[in-house]
Design an enzyme around this catalytic site. Structure first.
Site, PDB file in Angstrom:
ATOM      1  N   LYS A 134       0.823  -1.209   0.000  1.00 28.35           N
ATOM      2  CA  LYS A 134       0.000   0.000   0.000  1.00 28.35           C
ATOM      3  C   LYS A 134       0.865   1.271   0.000  1.00 28.35           C
ATOM      4  O   LYS A 134       0.450   2.306  -0.497  1.00 28.35           O
ATOM      5  CB  LYS A 134      -0.917   0.022   1.222  1.00 28.35           C
ATOM      6  CG  LYS A 134      -1.788  -1.212   1.435  1.00 28.35           C
ATOM      7  CD  LYS A 134      -2.850  -1.366   0.376  1.00 28.35           C
ATOM      8  CE  LYS A 134      -4.031  -2.234   0.791  1.00 28.35           C
ATOM      9  NZ  LYS A 134      -3.749  -3.654   0.986  1.00 28.35           N
TER      10      LYS A 134
HETATM   11  C1  LIG Z   1      -4.462  -4.804   0.595  1.00 35.02           C
HETATM   12  C2  LIG Z   1      -3.747  -6.090   0.582  1.00 35.02           C
HETATM   13  C3  LIG Z   1      -4.079  -7.115  -0.319  1.00 35.02           C
HETATM   14  C4  LIG Z   1      -5.244  -6.993  -1.269  1.00 35.02           C
HETATM   15  O1  LIG Z   1      -5.048  -5.996  -2.236  1.00 35.02           O
HETATM   16  P1  LIG Z   1      -6.295  -5.415  -3.052  1.00 35.02           P
HETATM   17  O2  LIG Z   1      -5.774  -4.288  -3.841  1.00 35.02           O
HETATM   18  O3  LIG Z   1      -7.325  -5.010  -2.029  1.00 35.02           O
HETATM   19  O4  LIG Z   1      -6.804  -6.548  -3.897  1.00 35.02           O
HETATM   20  C5  LIG Z   1      -3.316  -8.258  -0.316  1.00 35.02           C
HETATM   21  N1  LIG Z   1      -2.268  -8.413   0.535  1.00 35.02           N
HETATM   22  C6  LIG Z   1      -1.941  -7.461   1.420  1.00 35.02           C
HETATM   23  C7  LIG Z   1      -0.808  -7.707   2.338  1.00 35.02           C
HETATM   24  C8  LIG Z   1      -2.657  -6.274   1.475  1.00 35.02           C
HETATM   25  O5  LIG Z   1      -2.305  -5.322   2.353  1.00 35.02           O
END
Ligand SMILES: *Cc1c(COP(=O)(O)O)cnc(C)c1O
Length: 468
Positions: free
Chosen positions: A112
């Site tokens: 993120k």
């Molecule tokens: C947010 C997240 C996901 C999922 O990603 P999306 O964009 O919501 O599909 C998978 N793994 C981790 C560690 C995350 O933080």
């Protein structure tokens, strides 16, 4: 570049407008009115660029006139300068076919950060041009919250209200949010699941009494700028593995369908992607949708991979829209029905369009652990639960041409999920130095029952109204 709503009934916005917006006013999501496309030669010319340069090159068509190329490069240089690895998103080989793309070298240890470090700078840039104030309201399954808070803590003109489902995020995830004591940061633990929290936030984006007074913005992946920033690492990985001459497949651990949708965008822009493998855990709505056309939400079962414990994947609407030939009337009808009944049947045309690029898989808790053990025993790699689910799907994929490498997106640092990793491989991953004394710091958050009115009143009494 103009952006339009997937439901066809909201004003078109430019990049600055969509960056500062939440949902479109018709309840839809903003998408570019057309996909920009790079030629084969233009992609070949990207080889050897630094990550910050590549990011500028890939994102400029989406940004349009809202930032000059020089200014955009300054912002990407700042954002990615905060990563602890010089490659920003290094690629690691596991065996003759499998690769890991490590996306967790940012400040809060999950992918993120790649988007949110840039988004924080974009907010500041665009708010600086107006006399305005932004109120960020978001729901998090753990990682978005910490990354967003790190990106905006202490910034002028921004308040952030972040909801997480009480007791359903890991200790590291919670502490990365609740130990940030900057006065513009408000953490709220609500009773219920992530889907409940997200539904409450979505309702607020549609509440004219709130949006009229406050400049409400999104940091969830309904925000277009986030997806845009994620497109870059698909280019980075594919270029390392021989694109555009060679095709690459990606396996993506998926929750809200943001990360993997960025891969779809990369493919629309001309990056030669053989396949996108959508990896889910037992909360498998996306696997059912892609394998049998049945997009219907059940209840959420908590797992060791909480960021994938999702039954309503906001960004799937963006794919439904494209797969329906951009028929906004159809999407408005489908999504209204889904919001009412939690059931949506894909049309044959939508299924056919998705079938060209996507396959999917569902990984059980046992298979996830087996995947963590294989990576550890065969390659000495310690994987977090989400990444392990992605790798399980990558290794199970069939029918790929022999010369196509498969890249699993490593979405979180294993130390973010220390208990689950220890249970799987018998070793406790060490928290990297850069997170410091997380477990000694004071925590601050409020707990709310999760009803809409209670949350609305909480925010209204604490947020700064718009200056217009
Ligand atoms: C947010 C997240 C996901 C999922 O990603 P999306 O964009 O919501 O599909 C998978 N793994 C981790 C560690 C995350 O933080």
């Amino acid at each position: 570049m103009k952006y339009v709503s997937t439901r066809g009934n909201a004003p078109a916005l430019d990049f600055e407008g969509v960056t500062l917006a939440g949902l479109a006013s018709d309840g839809g999501l903003y998408v570019p009115e057309a996909w920009p496309r790079f030629t084969h030669d233009a992609i070949a010319a990207m080889a050897g660029m630094s990550y910050a340069e590549l990011a500028q090159r890939v994102m400029q068509p989406f940004v349009g006139d809202c930032l000059t190329p020089d200014r955009l490069l300054e912002l990407t240089t700042l954002a990615y300068g905060r990563f602890s690895h010089a490659a920003v998103t290094p690629l690691k080989q596991l065996d003759e076919r499998q690769w890991l793309l490590e996306l967790f070298h940012g400040p809060t240890l999950a992918f993120k950060d790649v988007a949110l470090q840039l988004l924080g700078l974009l907010f500041e840039e665009f708010l600086g041009r107006r006399d305005d104030h932004l109120t960020i309201v978001g729901a998090t399954s753990g990682d978005t919250g910490s990354a967003a808070i790190d990106a905006v803590a202490g910034r002028a003109k921004v308040d952030i209200f972040m909801l997480h489902p009480h007791g359903r995020v890991s200790d590291v995830q919670r502490r990365q949010m609740t130990t940030v004591l900057a006065p513009n940061v408000h953490n709220i633990a609500i009773d219920g699941s992530f889907d409940d929290a997200q539904a409450t936030v979505k309702r607020m984006f549609n509440d004219a009494a709130v949006t009229g007074r406050f400049g409400i913005a999104a940091v969830n992946s309904i925000n277009w700028a986030r997806l845009m920033a994620q497109v870059v690492y698909y280019f980075a990985a594919a270029l390392q593995l021989g694109a555009p001459q060679r095709k690459v497949a990606f396996a993506v651990p998926t929750g809200n369908f943001g990360d993997v949708f960025a891969g779809y965008v990369a493919a629309q822009m001309g990056l030669p992607i053989e396949r996108l493998i959508v990896a889910t855990n037992i909360n498998d709505i996306l696997h059912r949708a892609l394998s049998s056309g049945d997009y219907s939400a059940g209840s959420v079962t908590p797992t060791a991979a909480p960021s994938m414990d999702i039954q309503v994947s906001s960004n799937f609407e963006r794919l439904l829209f494209d797969a329906a030939g951009r028929d906004a009337t159809l999407i408005a009808t489908q999504m209204k029905a889904f919001e009412a009944d939690k059931v949506l049947q894909l049309t044959n045309a939508q299924r056919a369009h998705m079938g060209h690029l996507f396959t999917s898989a569902r990984t059980t808790a046992e298979a996830m652990i087996a995947s963590q053990r294989w990576a550890f025993d065969a390659c000495g790699e310690v994987l977090d639960p989400h990444t392990a689910i992605g790798l399980d799907a990558a290794r199970a994929a069939t029918g790929l041409p022999a010369d196509v490498p498969v890249v699993t997106l490593a979405t979180a640092h294993p130390a973010k999920f220390g208990d689950a990793v220890q249970a799987a491989i018998g070793q406790r991953p060490v928290l990297p130095e850069r997170v410091g004394d997380l477990f000694d710091r004071e925590e601050r958050y409020d707990r709310l029952p999760g009803d809409y009115e209670g949350l609305r009143d909480y925010i209204i009494t604490r947020a700064t109204p718009r200056h217009v």
